[in-house]
Scaffold this motif. Structure first.
Motif, PDB file in Angstrom:
ATOM      1  N   LEU A   1      14.482  33.332  19.154  1.00  0.00           N
ATOM      2  CA  LEU A   1      13.745  33.660  17.939  1.00  0.00           C
ATOM      3  C   LEU A   1      14.641  34.393  16.952  1.00  0.00           C
ATOM      4  O   LEU A   1      15.614  35.051  17.325  1.00  0.00           O
ATOM      5  CB  LEU A   1      12.528  34.525  18.285  1.00  0.00           C
ATOM      6  N   ARG A   2      14.267  34.300  15.677  1.00  0.00           N
ATOM      7  CA  ARG A   2      15.036  35.007  14.655  1.00  0.00           C
ATOM      8  C   ARG A   2      15.000  36.506  14.855  1.00  0.00           C
ATOM      9  O   ARG A   2      15.939  37.211  14.496  1.00  0.00           O
ATOM     10  CB  ARG A   2      14.463  34.707  13.271  1.00  0.00           C
TER      11      ARG A   2
ATOM     12  N   LYS B   1      15.769  26.861  18.332  1.00  0.00           N
ATOM     13  CA  LYS B   1      14.839  27.560  19.228  1.00  0.00           C
ATOM     14  C   LYS B   1      15.142  27.267  20.697  1.00  0.00           C
ATOM     15  O   LYS B   1      14.479  27.819  21.584  1.00  0.00           O
ATOM     16  CB  LYS B   1      13.385  27.169  18.924  1.00  0.00           C
TER      17      LYS B   1
ATOM     18  N   ASP C   1      16.209  22.359  13.641  1.00  0.00           N
ATOM     19  CA  ASP C   1      15.294  23.502  13.782  1.00  0.00           C
ATOM     20  C   ASP C   1      14.807  23.643  15.222  1.00  0.00           C
ATOM     21  O   ASP C   1      14.658  24.755  15.729  1.00  0.00           O
ATOM     22  CB  ASP C   1      14.088  23.343  12.841  1.00  0.00           C
TER      23      ASP C   1
ATOM     24  N   SER D   1      20.875  26.217   7.420  1.00  0.00           N
ATOM     25  CA  SER D   1      20.465  25.229   6.426  1.00  0.00           C
ATOM     26  C   SER D   1      20.577  25.806   5.024  1.00  0.00           C
ATOM     27  O   SER D   1      20.931  25.111   4.087  1.00  0.00           O
ATOM     28  CB  SER D   1      19.037  24.744   6.697  1.00  0.00           C
TER      29      SER D   1
ATOM     30  N   HIS E   1      18.506  36.152   7.334  1.00  0.00           N
ATOM     31  CA  HIS E   1      17.172  35.923   7.911  1.00  0.00           C
ATOM     32  C   HIS E   1      17.067  36.539   9.304  1.00  0.00           C
ATOM     33  O   HIS E   1      16.073  37.177   9.649  1.00  0.00           O
ATOM     34  CB  HIS E   1      16.873  34.422   8.017  1.00  0.00           C
TER      35      HIS E   1
ATOM     36  N   ILE F   1      19.190  30.581  14.985  1.00  0.00           N
ATOM     37  CA  ILE F   1      18.759  29.982  13.714  1.00  0.00           C
ATOM     38  C   ILE F   1      19.738  28.862  13.411  1.00  0.00           C
ATOM     39  O   ILE F   1      20.874  28.890  13.897  1.00  0.00           O
ATOM     40  CB  ILE F   1      18.763  31.042  12.574  1.00  0.00           C
ATOM     41  N   ASP F   2      19.298  27.860  12.670  1.00  0.00           N
ATOM     42  CA  ASP F   2      20.273  26.860  12.223  1.00  0.00           C
ATOM     43  C   ASP F   2      20.644  27.152  10.778  1.00  0.00           C
ATOM     44  O   ASP F   2      19.865  27.728  10.015  1.00  0.00           O
ATOM     45  CB  ASP F   2      19.748  25.432  12.398  1.00  0.00           C
TER      46      ASP F   2
END
Lengths: 332, 332
Positions: free
Chosen positions: A154-155, A85, A81, A223, A232, A220-221
């Motif tokens: 950022l997402r 970023k 996470d 997961s 997302h 983003i990772d």
């Protein structure tokens, strides 16, 4: 899990002094784990990045997984996470709740796993809490990192026209979970071992994330699964995305699995537990993205493009949209 | 705990959006809880203070305690650790693991408790992780705060000659636990209710801690018990301490309890769960300490003195050393 009371735990304070304090040694911020708090100075040009993820026996790992690998996975999902970023990891606080079945052999192996990954990622234990529980082993980690001010990926930063990149290979983690459950018997022993290892010890793309700061926009990772995590990004950024399934980088083991059973594409696309990075960047940054990946010694592949709208479309080799039965891993 | 599935939980993402995202609303650092990470800027003159504590049903609270009070206690024990360092709270990350018995009524009440305390202490939820568990409700919180650079009150900062101060009143929390277990039947109903409330909703001395920065030297909050936590200060500082039991501030309810049964002094001195602050300061700072306490609207009492050596001596009214059967709360 070792038999109950094979090697009973020492009292709480002694356990902390013997097994945890060495993980904070030489790091002034951790105050020797003696102060119920860590105190950190950040460089004025940096921002703090904080993230928290918990792992629970029977949900995120098997209670009889090797203790050092449980520890490393708990740490690595949090480092992933931070990587998404673009943050440089600093350290972590760990709250863990120990069932009665845990003995000192387990603790030794578990903390050895933490020690190994602390060395690999240049971080330290900064604090936490050790308690007993009547339930399963539970490990809640808060990881702290820092990123140049205003430069975090950022997402919500993806823009139409951005290329979408994915690090490493996709699906190994979810297929490895199938292996752990006794599935995929048609694969070779080495393929099964590879996938199982990828499930148990994900590789957080910390160096890549740091190298992409200032180059990539959104990050983003993976997961929850490629489809869900790309969703997302799209929801938060107010954009859509188009991917070609044939561009997705697969390991030889994952490629063998989907070749033998095309139904496993669902697992690859939506299974999650990959801990690879999805990032987006404008097309003119393509060369910089590749240079960053080379510098970080991490493979990266261009897998699609951000588009206007709100739809995440994944097409197969024939250009037909792939529909997924589930959007990603959900706890309930 | 409500009956199983009385009001089943929504899917994970919806639960976060409906119940948790409002706790992060209006706080840019939290990124709407949509980014798996929080990003905070600290003032260059400030250091970050980070602390983590987990609460588990059946260990730290009763599963049928009011959900809002469970939430507030989970938050407050962490705020108490920040207070002991003199930190100004910023926010927190919460990992919680929910057993199947938890329903939306519980979640609503729990998050209402968080909301109330966020307002009281001026903090926000910054991130976390929501998972399911086969075990008891488990709440692991990492609280973040900031303190003027180099000014945190540390355990290791006590010096011989320092006066020892204690905020509030001692023993209410541990006696309240006895009440929760059906004990102390000789007390009045209002005394029992007072103690139970002190056990369930401790009062972290945040304003006092902030006011003592630059005045007090060493600081700790009383979670393991006065004797054990003072021992922590002494061990870390390489000093001893002398306390007179008669100087310890007791609430009317606690005074009634020990008057009826002097054996309860053990509970008062070593029971823990007080979440009051112990601080030390040189004698010439006495007036400043009292002014800080007045400004923070928090009672404070001088209870003893730091001495050379390594012994924590507590004497009773006759000057006889009090011996304690146990040094403080231990999980195992």
């Amino acid at each position: 899990m070792p038999p109950k009371n094979k090697s009973p735990l020492p009292p709480e304070f002694e356990l902390i002094a013997r097994y945890l304090a060495p993980l904070a040694a030489g790091v002034p911020a951790a105050l020797g784990l003696k102060d119920d708090a860590a105190i950190l100075s950040l460089h004025p040009d940096r921002e703090l990045v904080a993230t928290a993820d918990a792992l629970i026996a029977g949900v995120h790992f098997f209670a009889d997984d090797p203790p050092d690998l449980i520890a490393r996975k708990a740490l690595r999902v949090n480092l992933s996470d931070l990587a998404a970023k673009g943050a440089t990891p600093i350290g972590y606080l760990m709250c863990w709740a120990l069932p009665e079945s845990i003995d000192t052999n387990f603790i030794e192996a578990f903390t050895e796993g933490l020690r190994a990954d602390q060395a690999e990622f240049g971080i330290a234990m900064l604090g936490g809490d050790t308690t007993a529980t009547s339930g399963p082993l539970t490990i809640a980690i808060t990881a702290l990192g820092e990123v140049p001010r205003g430069r975090a990926m950022l997402r919500g930063a993806a823009r139409p026209g951005d290329e979408i990149y994915l690090s490493g290979t996709l699906g190994d983690g979810a297929l490895g979970l199938s292996v752990a459950r006794g599935g995929l018997p048609g694969l070779s022993g080495s393929e099964r071992a590879f996938l199982l290892q990828r499930y148990r010890v994900p590789q957080p793309r910390v160096q890549l994330g740091m190298a992409l700061v200032g180059i990539a926009r959104a990050g983003i990772d993976v997961s929850d699964g490629l489809a869900a995590d790309l969703q997302h990004i799209c929801e938060t950024s107010g954009v859509g995305a188009r991917l070609e399934r044939s561009r997705l980088p697969l390991s030889p083991a994952a490629a063998a699995a989907v070749q033998a059973d095309t139904g496993l594409w669902e697992t690859v696309l939506a299974g999650g537990d990959d801990y690879e990075l999805i990032v987006t960047a404008p097309p003119e940054r393509g060369a910089q993205i590749k240079a960053a990946a080379r510098a970080a010694k991490t493979p990266i592949a261009r897998i699609g493009r951000i588009e206007p709208g709100a739809i995440v479309a994944i097409t197969d080799e024939a250009g037909t949209p792939v529909s997924l039965a589930r959007g990603g891993y959900r706890h309930f």
